[in-house]
Design a protein around this motif. Sequence first.
Motif, PDB file in Angstrom:
ATOM      1  N   UNK A   1       2.947  -3.235  81.238  1.00  0.00           N
ATOM      2  CA  UNK A   1       1.918  -2.888  80.247  1.00  0.00           C
ATOM      3  C   UNK A   1       1.422  -1.463  80.442  1.00  0.00           C
ATOM      4  N   UNK A   2       1.089  -1.106  81.683  1.00  0.00           N
ATOM      5  CA  UNK A   2       0.620   0.258  81.942  1.00  0.00           C
ATOM      6  C   UNK A   2       1.735   1.279  81.736  1.00  0.00           C
ATOM      7  N   UNK A   3       2.972   0.914  82.059  1.00  0.00           N
ATOM      8  CA  UNK A   3       4.089   1.837  81.854  1.00  0.00           C
ATOM      9  C   UNK A   3       4.336   2.092  80.374  1.00  0.00           C
ATOM     10  N   UNK A   4       4.226   1.049  79.555  1.00  0.00           N
ATOM     11  CA  UNK A   4       4.445   1.210  78.105  1.00  0.00           C
ATOM     12  C   UNK A   4       3.356   2.102  77.498  1.00  0.00           C
ATOM     13  N   UNK A   5       2.118   1.965  77.973  1.00  0.00           N
ATOM     14  CA  UNK A   5       1.042   2.809  77.440  1.00  0.00           C
ATOM     15  C   UNK A   5       1.255   4.281  77.779  1.00  0.00           C
TER      16      UNK A   5
ATOM     17  N   UNK B   1      11.440   9.556  62.903  1.00  0.00           N
ATOM     18  CA  UNK B   1      11.985  10.458  61.873  1.00  0.00           C
ATOM     19  C   UNK B   1      13.477  10.246  61.679  1.00  0.00           C
ATOM     20  N   UNK B   2      14.163   9.819  62.762  1.00  0.00           N
ATOM     21  CA  UNK B   2      15.602   9.542  62.654  1.00  0.00           C
ATOM     22  C   UNK B   2      15.887   8.150  62.116  1.00  0.00           C
ATOM     23  N   UNK B   3      14.839   7.395  61.814  1.00  0.00           N
ATOM     24  CA  UNK B   3      15.023   6.065  61.232  1.00  0.00           C
ATOM     25  C   UNK B   3      15.140   4.947  62.241  1.00  0.00           C
ATOM     26  N   UNK B   4      14.872   5.209  63.525  1.00  0.00           N
ATOM     27  CA  UNK B   4      14.976   4.159  64.546  1.00  0.00           C
ATOM     28  C   UNK B   4      13.755   3.256  64.470  1.00  0.00           C
ATOM     29  N   UNK B   5      13.982   1.978  64.534  1.00  0.00           N
ATOM     30  CA  UNK B   5      12.891   1.015  64.523  1.00  0.00           C
ATOM     31  C   UNK B   5      13.394  -0.337  65.034  1.00  0.00           C
ATOM     32  N   UNK B   6      12.455  -1.222  65.305  1.00  0.00           N
ATOM     33  CA  UNK B   6      12.805  -2.589  65.709  1.00  0.00           C
ATOM     34  C   UNK B   6      13.569  -2.642  67.020  1.00  0.00           C
ATOM     35  N   UNK B   7      14.603  -3.505  67.054  1.00  0.00           N
ATOM     36  CA  UNK B   7      15.382  -3.718  68.263  1.00  0.00           C
ATOM     37  C   UNK B   7      16.112  -2.454  68.705  1.00  0.00           C
ATOM     38  N   UNK B   8      16.610  -1.671  67.743  1.00  0.00           N
ATOM     39  CA  UNK B   8      17.303  -0.431  68.094  1.00  0.00           C
ATOM     40  C   UNK B   8      16.382   0.540  68.811  1.00  0.00           C
ATOM     41  N   UNK B   9      15.142   0.667  68.344  1.00  0.00           N
ATOM     42  CA  UNK B   9      14.178   1.540  69.007  1.00  0.00           C
ATOM     43  C   UNK B   9      13.883   1.055  70.416  1.00  0.00           C
ATOM     44  N   UNK B  10      13.751  -0.262  70.577  1.00  0.00           N
ATOM     45  CA  UNK B  10      13.471  -0.823  71.895  1.00  0.00           C
ATOM     46  C   UNK B  10      14.684  -0.686  72.813  1.00  0.00           C
ATOM     47  N   UNK B  11      15.882  -0.924  72.270  1.00  0.00           N
ATOM     48  CA  UNK B  11      17.103  -0.910  73.097  1.00  0.00           C
ATOM     49  C   UNK B  11      17.456   0.502  73.577  1.00  0.00           C
ATOM     50  N   UNK B  12      17.364   1.484  72.682  1.00  0.00           N
ATOM     51  CA  UNK B  12      17.857   2.814  73.020  1.00  0.00           C
ATOM     52  C   UNK B  12      16.742   3.807  73.402  1.00  0.00           C
ATOM     53  N   UNK B  13      15.489   3.407  73.254  1.00  0.00           N
ATOM     54  CA  UNK B  13      14.396   4.325  73.605  1.00  0.00           C
ATOM     55  C   UNK B  13      13.481   3.740  74.684  1.00  0.00           C
ATOM     56  N   UNK B  14      12.937   2.563  74.416  1.00  0.00           N
ATOM     57  CA  UNK B  14      11.960   1.990  75.342  1.00  0.00           C
ATOM     58  C   UNK B  14      12.604   1.571  76.661  1.00  0.00           C
ATOM     59  N   UNK B  15      13.720   0.852  76.591  1.00  0.00           N
ATOM     60  CA  UNK B  15      14.357   0.386  77.824  1.00  0.00           C
ATOM     61  C   UNK B  15      14.766   1.527  78.750  1.00  0.00           C
ATOM     62  N   UNK B  16      15.442   2.595  78.258  1.00  0.00           N
ATOM     63  CA  UNK B  16      15.745   3.706  79.187  1.00  0.00           C
ATOM     64  C   UNK B  16      14.505   4.361  79.760  1.00  0.00           C
TER      65      UNK B  16
ATOM     66  N   UNK C   1      11.747   2.904  80.445  1.00  0.00           N
ATOM     67  CA  UNK C   1      11.158   1.988  81.422  1.00  0.00           C
ATOM     68  C   UNK C   1      12.054   1.757  82.629  1.00  0.00           C
ATOM     69  N   UNK C   2      13.201   2.406  82.691  1.00  0.00           N
ATOM     70  CA  UNK C   2      14.152   2.134  83.780  1.00  0.00           C
ATOM     71  C   UNK C   2      13.582   2.447  85.163  1.00  0.00           C
ATOM     72  N   UNK C   3      12.765   3.511  85.379  1.00  0.00           N
ATOM     73  CA  UNK C   3      12.183   3.689  86.726  1.00  0.00           C
ATOM     74  C   UNK C   3      11.303   2.522  87.148  1.00  0.00           C
TER      75      UNK C   3
ATOM     76  N   UNK D   1      21.389   4.569  86.916  1.00  0.00           N
ATOM     77  CA  UNK D   1      21.018   4.125  85.577  1.00  0.00           C
ATOM     78  C   UNK D   1      19.555   4.388  85.256  1.00  0.00           C
ATOM     79  N   UNK D   2      18.845   5.035  86.205  1.00  0.00           N
ATOM     80  CA  UNK D   2      17.421   5.302  86.012  1.00  0.00           C
ATOM     81  C   UNK D   2      17.244   6.653  85.350  1.00  0.00           C
ATOM     82  N   UNK D   3      16.432   6.692  84.292  1.00  0.00           N
ATOM     83  CA  UNK D   3      16.154   7.934  83.573  1.00  0.00           C
ATOM     84  C   UNK D   3      14.683   8.284  83.801  1.00  0.00           C
ATOM     85  N   UNK D   4      14.464   9.425  84.441  1.00  0.00           N
ATOM     86  CA  UNK D   4      13.099   9.824  84.750  1.00  0.00           C
ATOM     87  C   UNK D   4      12.502  10.755  83.704  1.00  0.00           C
ATOM     88  N   UNK D   5      13.247  11.103  82.690  1.00  0.00           N
ATOM     89  CA  UNK D   5      12.682  11.944  81.633  1.00  0.00           C
ATOM     90  C   UNK D   5      13.404  11.688  80.326  1.00  0.00           C
TER      91      UNK D   5
END
Length: 321
Positions: free
Chosen positions: A205-209, A221-236, A238-240, A317-321
């Motif tokens: 919760x604190x990491x997502x905020x 702006x690129x049209x990402x939303x829903x599962x695609x936004x979570x899969x390719x943006x949020x998960x990487x 949150x990898x640390x 597999x950890x992305x710090x930025x």
Amino acid sequence: MTTLLQPIEGIRPRSSKSAVPQRTSPQIRRRNRKDGLLFWALILPNLVAIVVFGYYPTVYNFVLSFTDWDFVQPAPVVVGFENYVELFQSGSMLMDALRNTAIFVLVAVIGTLFGGMAIGALLAQRLRFSGLVRTIAFAPHMLPGAAIGVLWLFMFDPNYGLSRWLFSMFGMESPSWTTTSDFSLWSITIAYAWQRLGFVAIIYYTAILDLPKDIYEAAALDGARGWGLFRYTTLPLLSPVTFFLTITGIIAAAQTFDIIATLTNGGPGTSSTTLPWMIYDQAFVDFNIGTSAATATVMFALLLVVTLVQTKYASKQVHYS
């Protein structure tokens, strides 16, 4: 023709460092000496505590693993690798303990990661009463493991517990979670996962905020939303956090003892015996100190190898930025 990089004849090139050693004043030497003494005065008690309470027991346990002792003999008797040979024999208790520990750790860690991430994402939506839900979710983590075990002992009771009520809604009888070998391992897994789930959820919760908003604006702006936004943006992003929770989760789950002690006592038989419970059972029930020390050494080596492998391969597999 003389280039600019060649030294001019008759002129000695200047060295970057002066050949004459620099002299420090007595005041500076006294100040450096005081800083050194202060450093050792502050660090020495911690070093002594780490050596006495951390490294010495580990080394002494390793030495005991090559001996035979029952607390009654005046001194341990050296038996070489006999304890390790007995441990790795086919059908030994160690094989059951390793299998139970692997199942317990994998299910508990993977379950809490998925559940904690889902709850953390929901809490980050700032829904109504989310503050109360955060407190309720984190509360089990503040309770001691023995209290969690006693609580779930009542909830798993097939005659009066919550389990009986839930199964009766579907016309079924509640299984005897803690007294049958088919369910005893799952009972300690459920109780431990319930205790750790709130902690994992709050960390997510604190990491997502704290995730950068500009990346989400660009993704929108690129049209990402829903599962695609979570899969390719949020998960990487949150990898640390996931990497940290995985390592600490494996180590914490592999050392769980109090919940097992209050729920199943490692039984029936060896159905819920994990490595920590086997170490206790061999040392303080069977008084076989050598076998207990050898089991502790095996557990230490396994945790060390798992941590090193995770650090070497999973960190890629950890992305710090």
